[in-house]
Design a protein around this motif. Structure first.
Motif, mmCIF file in Angstrom:
data_model
loop_
_atom_site.group_PDB
_atom_site.id
_atom_site.type_symbol
_atom_site.label_atom_id
_atom_site.label_comp_id
_atom_site.label_asym_id
_atom_site.label_seq_id
_atom_site.Cartn_x
_atom_site.Cartn_y
_atom_site.Cartn_z
ATOM 1 N N LEU A 46 -3.416 0.880 -11.092
ATOM 2 C CA LEU A 46 -2.166 0.740 -10.090
ATOM 3 C C LEU A 46 -2.421 -0.160 -9.005
ATOM 4 N N GLN A 47 -3.965 0.079 -8.427
ATOM 5 C CA GLN A 47 -4.334 -0.883 -7.297
ATOM 6 C C GLN A 47 -3.983 -2.308 -7.710
ATOM 7 N N ASP A 48 -4.567 -2.679 -8.999
ATOM 8 C CA ASP A 48 -4.621 -4.087 -9.539
ATOM 9 C C ASP A 48 -2.953 -4.293 -9.558
ATOM 10 N N ARG A 49 -2.320 -3.378 -9.985
ATOM 11 C CA ARG A 49 -0.963 -3.939 -10.256
ATOM 12 C C ARG A 49 -0.103 -3.963 -8.911
ATOM 13 N N PHE A 50 -0.453 -3.370 -7.903
ATOM 14 C CA PHE A 50 0.444 -3.509 -6.778
ATOM 15 C C PHE A 50 -0.131 -4.405 -5.853
ATOM 16 N N ILE A 51 -1.555 -4.347 -5.790
ATOM 17 C CA ILE A 51 -2.199 -5.229 -4.920
ATOM 18 C C ILE A 51 -3.176 -6.493 -5.214
ATOM 19 N N GLY A 52 -3.467 -6.049 -6.443
ATOM 20 C CA GLY A 52 -4.590 -7.085 -6.827
ATOM 21 C C GLY A 52 -4.041 -8.566 -7.052
ATOM 22 N N TRP A 53 -2.597 -8.862 -7.196
ATOM 23 C CA TRP A 53 -2.090 -10.058 -7.541
ATOM 24 C C TRP A 53 -2.102 -10.895 -6.166
ATOM 25 N N LEU A 54 -2.332 -10.168 -4.961
ATOM 26 C CA LEU A 54 -2.144 -10.880 -3.772
ATOM 27 C C LEU A 54 -3.241 -12.042 -3.739
ATOM 28 N N PRO A 55 -2.798 -13.424 -3.189
ATOM 29 C CA PRO A 55 -3.738 -13.977 -3.185
ATOM 30 C C PRO A 55 -4.957 -13.981 -2.097
ATOM 31 N N ARG A 56 -6.278 -14.398 -2.413
ATOM 32 C CA ARG A 56 -7.035 -13.870 -1.579
ATOM 33 C C ARG A 56 -7.032 -15.111 -0.352
ATOM 34 N N GLY A 116 0.736 -1.076 0.036
ATOM 35 C CA GLY A 116 -0.001 0.020 0.059
ATOM 36 C C GLY A 116 0.728 1.271 -0.036
ATOM 37 N N SER A 117 1.911 1.179 0.842
ATOM 38 C CA SER A 117 2.827 2.460 0.810
ATOM 39 C C SER A 117 3.466 2.508 -0.471
ATOM 40 N N CYS A 118 4.157 1.444 -1.172
ATOM 41 C CA CYS A 118 4.334 1.697 -2.537
ATOM 42 C C CYS A 118 3.310 2.050 -3.529
ATOM 43 N N LEU A 119 2.113 1.662 -3.438
ATOM 44 C CA LEU A 119 1.057 1.994 -4.386
ATOM 45 C C LEU A 119 1.074 3.674 -4.114
ATOM 46 N N ALA A 120 1.062 4.142 -2.919
ATOM 47 C CA ALA A 120 0.679 5.358 -2.623
ATOM 48 C C ALA A 120 1.996 6.276 -3.358
ATOM 49 N N ALA A 121 3.011 5.720 -3.251
ATOM 50 C CA ALA A 121 4.334 6.587 -3.824
ATOM 51 C C ALA A 121 4.101 6.447 -5.392
#
Ligand SMILES: [Zn+2]
Length: 89
Positions: free
Chosen positions: A74-84, A56-61
């Motif tokens: 960007l949210q998909d790119r940085f966080i969307g890949w995380l396993p649910r 999240g901090s990387c996404l914000a930056a």
């Protein structure tokens, strides 16, 4: 295919992000690249919440550095890949 390869303890292939473009310094892919994602999952295996905080901090930056419209969000790119889910084994 690189499946099954294990990452050695090398410090020269850190797959760190290059700002302000947010490409990988090691392989040139959009950060977080596939090797970095695998490594992050390994590093934060015991504390997935901290991984979300970190990304999240990387996404914000990155949102500050990159122009607003560049394909997938960007949210998909940085966080969307995380396993649910709470646990992946
Ligand atoms: Zn990389």
């Amino acid at each position: 295919m690189t499946g099954g390869a294990e990452f050695s303890a090398s410090t020269t292939d850190d797959h760190a992000p290059l700002t302000p473009g947010w490409s990988c310094a090691t392989c040139g892919a959009e950060w977080p690249c596939a090797p970095k994602r695998a490594r992050l999952l390994e590093e934060y295996r015991a504390d997935r919440a901290m991984l979300s905080v970190y990304l999240g901090s990387c996404l914000a930056a990155a949102a500050e550095d990159l122009p607003p419209s560049r394909g997938p969000s960007l949210q998909d790119r940085f966080i969307g890949w995380l396993p649910r889910g709470p646990r992946v084994s």
